[in-house]
Design a protein around this motif. Structure first.
Motif, mmCIF file in Angstrom:
data_model
loop_
_atom_site.group_PDB
_atom_site.id
_atom_site.type_symbol
_atom_site.label_atom_id
_atom_site.label_comp_id
_atom_site.label_asym_id
_atom_site.label_seq_id
_atom_site.Cartn_x
_atom_site.Cartn_y
_atom_site.Cartn_z
ATOM 1 N N LYS A 71 1.779 -1.290 -0.117
ATOM 2 C CA LYS A 71 -0.035 -0.194 0.041
ATOM 3 C C LYS A 71 0.956 1.585 0.175
ATOM 4 N N ASN A 75 1.197 3.928 -2.904
ATOM 5 C CA ASN A 75 -0.022 5.477 -2.112
ATOM 6 C C ASN A 75 1.435 6.631 -3.453
ATOM 7 N N HIS A 78 1.092 6.931 -6.589
ATOM 8 C CA HIS A 78 -0.098 7.227 -7.333
ATOM 9 C C HIS A 78 -0.172 9.056 -6.977
ATOM 10 N N GLN A 79 1.216 9.420 -6.219
ATOM 11 C CA GLN A 79 1.921 10.578 -5.614
ATOM 12 C C GLN A 79 2.106 11.009 -7.109
ATOM 13 N N THR A 108 -8.203 2.355 -11.323
ATOM 14 C CA THR A 108 -6.540 3.204 -11.014
ATOM 15 C C THR A 108 -6.749 4.497 -10.579
ATOM 16 N N TYR A 111 -7.556 6.628 -7.712
ATOM 17 C CA TYR A 111 -7.236 6.813 -6.814
ATOM 18 C C TYR A 111 -5.984 8.651 -7.102
ATOM 19 N N LYS A 114 -8.168 11.514 -6.618
ATOM 20 C CA LYS A 114 -8.021 11.872 -4.668
ATOM 21 C C LYS A 114 -6.848 12.148 -4.821
ATOM 22 N N HIS A 115 -5.911 12.674 -4.679
ATOM 23 C CA HIS A 115 -4.715 13.257 -4.795
ATOM 24 C C HIS A 115 -5.066 14.321 -5.899
#
Length: 232
Positions: A71, A75, A78-79, A108, A111, A114-115
Protein backbone atom coordinates in the motif's frame (compact mmCIF):
# COMPACT_ATOMS: atom_id res chain seq x y z
CA UNK A 1 -7.25 29.64 -14.10
CA UNK A 2 -6.12 26.07 -13.54
CA UNK A 3 -6.97 23.13 -15.76
CA UNK A 4 -9.54 20.40 -15.16
CA UNK A 5 -8.74 16.70 -14.85
CA UNK A 6 -11.24 14.48 -16.67
CA UNK A 7 -11.38 10.76 -15.97
CA UNK A 8 -12.96 9.34 -19.13
CA UNK A 9 -13.97 5.75 -19.70
CA UNK A 10 -13.30 4.39 -23.19
CA UNK A 11 -15.47 1.29 -22.77
CA UNK A 12 -14.37 -2.34 -22.68
CA UNK A 13 -12.66 -2.75 -26.05
CA UNK A 14 -14.86 -2.02 -29.06
CA UNK A 15 -14.09 1.58 -30.16
CA UNK A 16 -17.70 1.96 -31.32
CA UNK A 17 -18.74 1.71 -27.67
CA UNK A 18 -16.92 4.93 -26.74
CA UNK A 19 -19.28 7.69 -25.69
CA UNK A 20 -19.72 10.87 -27.69
CA UNK A 21 -18.57 12.83 -24.65
CA UNK A 22 -15.29 10.93 -24.34
CA UNK A 23 -14.66 11.44 -28.06
CA UNK A 24 -15.40 15.17 -27.78
CA UNK A 25 -13.08 15.65 -24.80
CA UNK A 26 -10.22 13.94 -26.60
CA UNK A 27 -10.79 16.12 -29.66
CA UNK A 28 -10.99 19.35 -27.67
CA UNK A 29 -7.94 18.82 -25.44
CA UNK A 30 -4.27 18.35 -26.22
CA UNK A 31 -3.04 16.59 -23.08
CA UNK A 32 -4.15 12.96 -22.82
CA UNK A 33 -2.98 10.77 -19.92
CA UNK A 34 -2.84 6.99 -20.20
CA UNK A 35 -2.09 4.42 -17.46
CA UNK A 36 1.18 2.66 -18.28
CA UNK A 37 4.91 3.08 -18.91
CA UNK A 38 4.31 3.69 -22.64
CA UNK A 39 1.11 5.56 -23.49
CA UNK A 40 0.91 4.16 -27.03
CA UNK A 41 1.11 0.59 -25.76
CA UNK A 42 -1.79 0.90 -23.33
CA UNK A 43 -5.06 -0.87 -24.08
CA UNK A 44 -7.01 2.36 -23.52
CA UNK A 45 -4.94 4.13 -26.21
CA UNK A 46 -5.30 1.26 -28.68
CA UNK A 47 -9.07 1.39 -28.26
CA UNK A 48 -9.42 5.17 -28.49
CA UNK A 49 -7.07 5.71 -31.43
CA UNK A 50 -9.29 3.50 -33.58
CA UNK A 51 -12.16 5.92 -33.03
CA UNK A 52 -9.98 9.04 -33.20
CA UNK A 53 -6.81 8.62 -35.30
CA UNK A 54 -5.90 12.22 -34.37
CA UNK A 55 -5.21 10.96 -30.84
CA UNK A 56 -1.77 9.89 -32.13
CA UNK A 57 -0.84 13.58 -32.58
CA UNK A 58 -1.82 14.63 -29.04
CA UNK A 59 0.52 15.23 -26.11
CA UNK A 60 0.39 11.76 -24.57
CA UNK A 61 1.33 11.41 -20.90
CA UNK A 62 2.55 7.99 -19.78
CA UNK A 63 1.36 7.58 -16.20
CA UNK A 64 2.99 4.43 -14.86
CA UNK A 65 1.37 2.90 -11.79
CA UNK A 66 2.64 -0.70 -11.51
CA UNK A 67 0.29 -3.12 -9.78
CA UNK A 68 1.39 -3.96 -6.24
CA UNK A 69 -0.12 -5.11 -2.96
CA UNK A 70 2.27 -2.86 -1.02
CA UNK A 71 0.00 0.00 0.00
CA UNK A 72 2.86 2.42 0.68
CA UNK A 73 4.41 1.80 -2.73
CA UNK A 74 1.00 2.07 -4.33
CA UNK A 75 0.42 5.44 -2.69
CA UNK A 76 3.84 6.67 -3.84
CA UNK A 77 2.99 5.66 -7.41
CA UNK A 78 -0.32 7.51 -7.22
CA UNK A 79 1.41 10.59 -5.84
CA UNK A 80 3.92 10.53 -8.72
CA UNK A 81 1.06 10.22 -11.19
CA UNK A 82 -0.66 13.21 -9.58
CA UNK A 83 2.60 15.17 -9.82
CA UNK A 84 2.81 14.53 -13.57
CA UNK A 85 -0.77 15.65 -14.12
CA UNK A 86 -0.62 18.63 -11.76
CA UNK A 87 2.23 20.17 -13.77
CA UNK A 88 -0.20 20.65 -16.67
CA UNK A 89 -3.16 21.70 -14.53
CA UNK A 90 -1.01 24.47 -13.04
CA UNK A 91 -0.43 25.80 -16.54
CA UNK A 92 -4.18 26.01 -17.11
CA UNK A 93 -4.29 22.96 -19.36
CA UNK A 94 -6.98 20.32 -19.07
CA UNK A 95 -5.88 16.70 -18.82
CA UNK A 96 -8.06 13.85 -20.10
CA UNK A 97 -7.13 10.60 -18.38
CA UNK A 98 -8.36 7.60 -20.40
CA UNK A 99 -9.29 4.43 -18.58
CA UNK A 100 -10.87 1.13 -19.59
CA UNK A 101 -14.57 0.60 -19.09
CA UNK A 102 -16.04 3.08 -16.64
CA UNK A 103 -13.77 5.13 -14.35
CA UNK A 104 -15.93 4.42 -11.29
CA UNK A 105 -15.47 0.62 -11.46
CA UNK A 106 -12.18 -0.67 -9.98
CA UNK A 107 -10.24 2.04 -11.77
CA UNK A 108 -6.73 3.06 -10.74
CA UNK A 109 -7.64 6.54 -11.98
CA UNK A 110 -9.80 7.12 -8.89
CA UNK A 111 -6.75 7.08 -6.60
CA UNK A 112 -5.07 9.73 -8.72
CA UNK A 113 -8.24 11.81 -8.73
CA UNK A 114 -8.30 11.82 -4.92
CA UNK A 115 -4.79 13.27 -4.81
CA UNK A 116 -5.66 15.91 -7.39
CA UNK A 117 -8.79 16.89 -5.48
CA UNK A 118 -6.80 17.14 -2.25
CA UNK A 119 -4.48 19.59 -4.01
CA UNK A 120 -7.40 21.89 -4.78
CA UNK A 121 -8.08 21.16 -8.44
CA UNK A 122 -11.37 20.47 -10.19
CA UNK A 123 -12.06 17.00 -11.61
CA UNK A 124 -14.88 15.40 -13.58
CA UNK A 125 -15.80 11.78 -14.24
CA UNK A 126 -17.06 10.72 -17.67
CA UNK A 127 -18.95 7.44 -17.66
CA UNK A 128 -18.08 4.67 -20.07
CA UNK A 129 -19.75 1.37 -20.88
CA UNK A 130 -18.74 -1.18 -18.25
CA UNK A 131 -17.08 -4.47 -19.14
CA UNK A 132 -19.80 -6.53 -17.50
CA UNK A 133 -22.62 -4.80 -19.37
CA UNK A 134 -20.72 -5.23 -22.65
CA UNK A 135 -19.99 -8.89 -21.89
CA UNK A 136 -23.63 -9.56 -21.06
CA UNK A 137 -24.68 -7.96 -24.36
CA UNK A 138 -22.07 -9.94 -26.35
CA UNK A 139 -23.35 -13.22 -24.94
CA UNK A 140 -27.05 -12.35 -25.09
CA UNK A 141 -27.24 -12.75 -21.32
CA UNK A 142 -29.34 -10.72 -18.90
CA UNK A 143 -27.51 -9.60 -15.80
CA UNK A 144 -30.61 -9.33 -13.63
CA UNK A 145 -34.36 -9.72 -14.08
CA UNK A 146 -37.34 -8.82 -11.92
CA UNK A 147 -36.11 -8.71 -8.30
CA UNK A 148 -32.76 -10.49 -8.74
CA UNK A 149 -29.68 -9.11 -7.02
CA UNK A 150 -26.36 -8.51 -8.74
CA UNK A 151 -23.06 -9.05 -6.93
CA UNK A 152 -19.86 -7.66 -8.47
CA UNK A 153 -16.63 -9.12 -7.11
CA UNK A 154 -12.95 -8.65 -8.00
CA UNK A 155 -12.41 -12.41 -8.16
CA UNK A 156 -8.67 -12.29 -7.52
CA UNK A 157 -9.36 -10.70 -4.11
CA UNK A 158 -12.38 -12.83 -3.18
CA UNK A 159 -11.20 -16.41 -3.55
CA UNK A 160 -12.86 -17.29 -0.24
CA UNK A 161 -16.35 -16.59 -1.60
CA UNK A 162 -18.69 -19.52 -2.22
CA UNK A 163 -21.10 -17.43 -4.35
CA UNK A 164 -23.93 -18.49 -2.05
CA UNK A 165 -25.90 -15.23 -1.91
CA UNK A 166 -29.12 -15.15 -3.93
CA UNK A 167 -28.91 -13.47 -7.31
CA UNK A 168 -26.25 -13.35 -10.01
CA UNK A 169 -22.51 -12.69 -9.84
CA UNK A 170 -20.02 -10.82 -11.97
CA UNK A 171 -16.42 -11.89 -11.34
CA UNK A 172 -13.90 -9.34 -12.57
CA UNK A 173 -10.10 -9.62 -12.74
CA UNK A 174 -10.34 -13.40 -12.82
CA UNK A 175 -7.49 -14.31 -15.18
CA UNK A 176 -4.58 -14.53 -12.74
CA UNK A 177 -6.32 -16.99 -10.40
CA UNK A 178 -8.44 -18.86 -12.92
CA UNK A 179 -7.85 -22.36 -11.54
CA UNK A 180 -9.13 -21.38 -8.10
CA UNK A 181 -11.99 -19.36 -9.63
CA UNK A 182 -13.09 -22.38 -11.68
CA UNK A 183 -13.20 -24.53 -8.55
CA UNK A 184 -15.46 -21.99 -6.87
CA UNK A 185 -17.70 -21.83 -9.95
CA UNK A 186 -18.06 -25.60 -10.16
CA UNK A 187 -18.96 -25.82 -6.48
CA UNK A 188 -21.55 -23.04 -6.86
CA UNK A 189 -23.63 -24.96 -9.38
CA UNK A 190 -24.33 -21.79 -11.37
CA UNK A 191 -24.72 -21.25 -15.09
CA UNK A 192 -21.46 -19.68 -16.25
CA UNK A 193 -20.40 -17.63 -19.26
CA UNK A 194 -17.04 -15.90 -19.66
CA UNK A 195 -15.85 -13.29 -22.14
CA UNK A 196 -12.12 -12.83 -22.59
CA UNK A 197 -10.95 -9.54 -24.16
CA UNK A 198 -14.51 -8.33 -24.76
CA UNK A 199 -14.86 -6.28 -27.94
CA UNK A 200 -11.22 -6.75 -28.98
CA UNK A 201 -9.80 -8.61 -31.97
CA UNK A 202 -8.77 -11.55 -29.76
CA UNK A 203 -12.13 -11.89 -28.00
CA UNK A 204 -13.20 -15.36 -26.90
CA UNK A 205 -16.49 -16.50 -25.39
CA UNK A 206 -16.80 -19.57 -23.15
CA UNK A 207 -20.23 -20.87 -22.18
CA UNK A 208 -19.40 -23.24 -19.33
CA UNK A 209 -16.85 -23.60 -16.58
CA UNK A 210 -15.35 -26.65 -18.32
CA UNK A 211 -14.68 -24.61 -21.47
CA UNK A 212 -12.71 -21.91 -19.63
CA UNK A 213 -8.92 -22.38 -20.01
CA UNK A 214 -6.73 -22.24 -16.92
CA UNK A 215 -4.46 -19.73 -18.68
CA UNK A 216 -7.19 -17.23 -19.60
CA UNK A 217 -5.99 -13.65 -19.95
CA UNK A 218 -6.22 -10.79 -17.46
CA UNK A 219 -9.24 -9.22 -19.20
CA UNK A 220 -11.53 -12.16 -18.45
CA UNK A 221 -14.99 -11.44 -17.09
CA UNK A 222 -17.33 -14.11 -15.77
CA UNK A 223 -21.10 -13.97 -15.34
CA UNK A 224 -22.36 -16.67 -12.98
CA UNK A 225 -26.13 -16.91 -12.92
CA UNK A 226 -28.31 -18.50 -10.31
CA UNK A 227 -30.23 -21.53 -11.52
CA UNK A 228 -33.94 -20.78 -11.60
CA UNK A 229 -35.71 -22.17 -8.58
CA UNK A 230 -32.62 -22.35 -6.38
CA UNK A 231 -33.93 -19.67 -4.01
CA UNK A 232 -37.63 -19.82 -4.91
Amino acid sequence: MTGILYGAGVGPGDPELMTLKAVRLIRENEVIALPGPDARETVAYQIAVQALPELAEKNLLSVDMPMTHDKEEMNRNHQKAADIIEAYLKEGKNVVFLTLGDPTIYSTYLYVQKHILNRGYHTELVSGITSFCAAAARTGTSLVEWDEQLHILPAVHKLNSDLSLPGNYVLMKSGRKMQQVKEILKSSGRDVVMVENCGMANEHIYRSTDEIPDDAGYYSLIIAKELKGRHD
